[in-house]
Scaffold this motif. Structure first.
Motif, PDB file in Angstrom:
ATOM      1  N   CYS A   9     -31.785   1.766  25.915  1.00 10.54           N
ATOM      2  CA  CYS A   9     -32.120   0.622  25.058  1.00 10.54           C
ATOM      3  C   CYS A   9     -31.115   0.383  23.934  1.00 10.54           C
ATOM      4  O   CYS A   9     -31.180  -0.650  23.272  1.00 10.54           O
ATOM      5  N   GLN A  14     -27.171  -0.688  26.909  1.00 12.69           N
ATOM      6  CA  GLN A  14     -27.288  -2.042  27.442  1.00 12.69           C
ATOM      7  C   GLN A  14     -25.944  -2.558  27.957  1.00 12.69           C
ATOM      8  O   GLN A  14     -25.894  -3.267  28.966  1.00 12.69           O
ATOM      9  N   TYR A  41     -38.994  -3.159  26.251  1.00 11.09           N
ATOM     10  CA  TYR A  41     -38.522  -3.567  27.573  1.00 11.09           C
ATOM     11  C   TYR A  41     -39.644  -3.491  28.612  1.00 11.09           C
ATOM     12  O   TYR A  41     -39.505  -2.847  29.644  1.00 11.09           O
ATOM     13  N   CYS A  44     -38.587  -4.899  32.345  1.00 10.57           N
ATOM     14  CA  CYS A  44     -37.249  -4.568  32.834  1.00 10.57           C
ATOM     15  C   CYS A  44     -37.314  -4.199  34.310  1.00 10.57           C
ATOM     16  O   CYS A  44     -38.261  -3.552  34.762  1.00 10.57           O
TER      17      CYS A  44
END
Length: 92
Positions: A9, A14, A41, A44
């Motif tokens: 994260c 990322q 998230y 995701c």
């Protein structure tokens, strides 16, 4: 190659994840981060865990987490499979 991305994260996590989406032979299959970061998230396409010991479906660990997490990452790699590779990166 299936990648477990520890520190998923964060900024570098990322960045690595987004770059991997453009590659044919590298796939981030799992992520690991702090519980409060994982909560950001919920939808995701990668399964994100808050404990590295919950993951199991990767060939290599890329670690962009905090230096304090290094021991748990190394213990995980040693426990799961002696042939695991780890790429460990710290930023300040």
């Amino acid at each position: 190659m299936k990648v477990l991305l520890n520190g998923f994260c964060g900024k570098m996590g990322q960045t690595i994840y987004n770059i991997s989406k453009t590659m044919q032979d590298v796939t981030v299959t799992e992520g690991v981060d702090r519980p409060e970061a994982v909560a950001n998230y919920p939808n995701c396409e990668v399964k994100i865990y808050d404990n590295i010991n919950d993951s199991s479906n990767s060939d290599v660990v890329i670690d962009f987490s905090h230096p304090n997490a290094l021991k748990s990452v190394l213990d995980f790699c040693k426990k799961e499979n002696n042939s695991w590779s780890i790429i460990n990166c710290f930023s300040r």
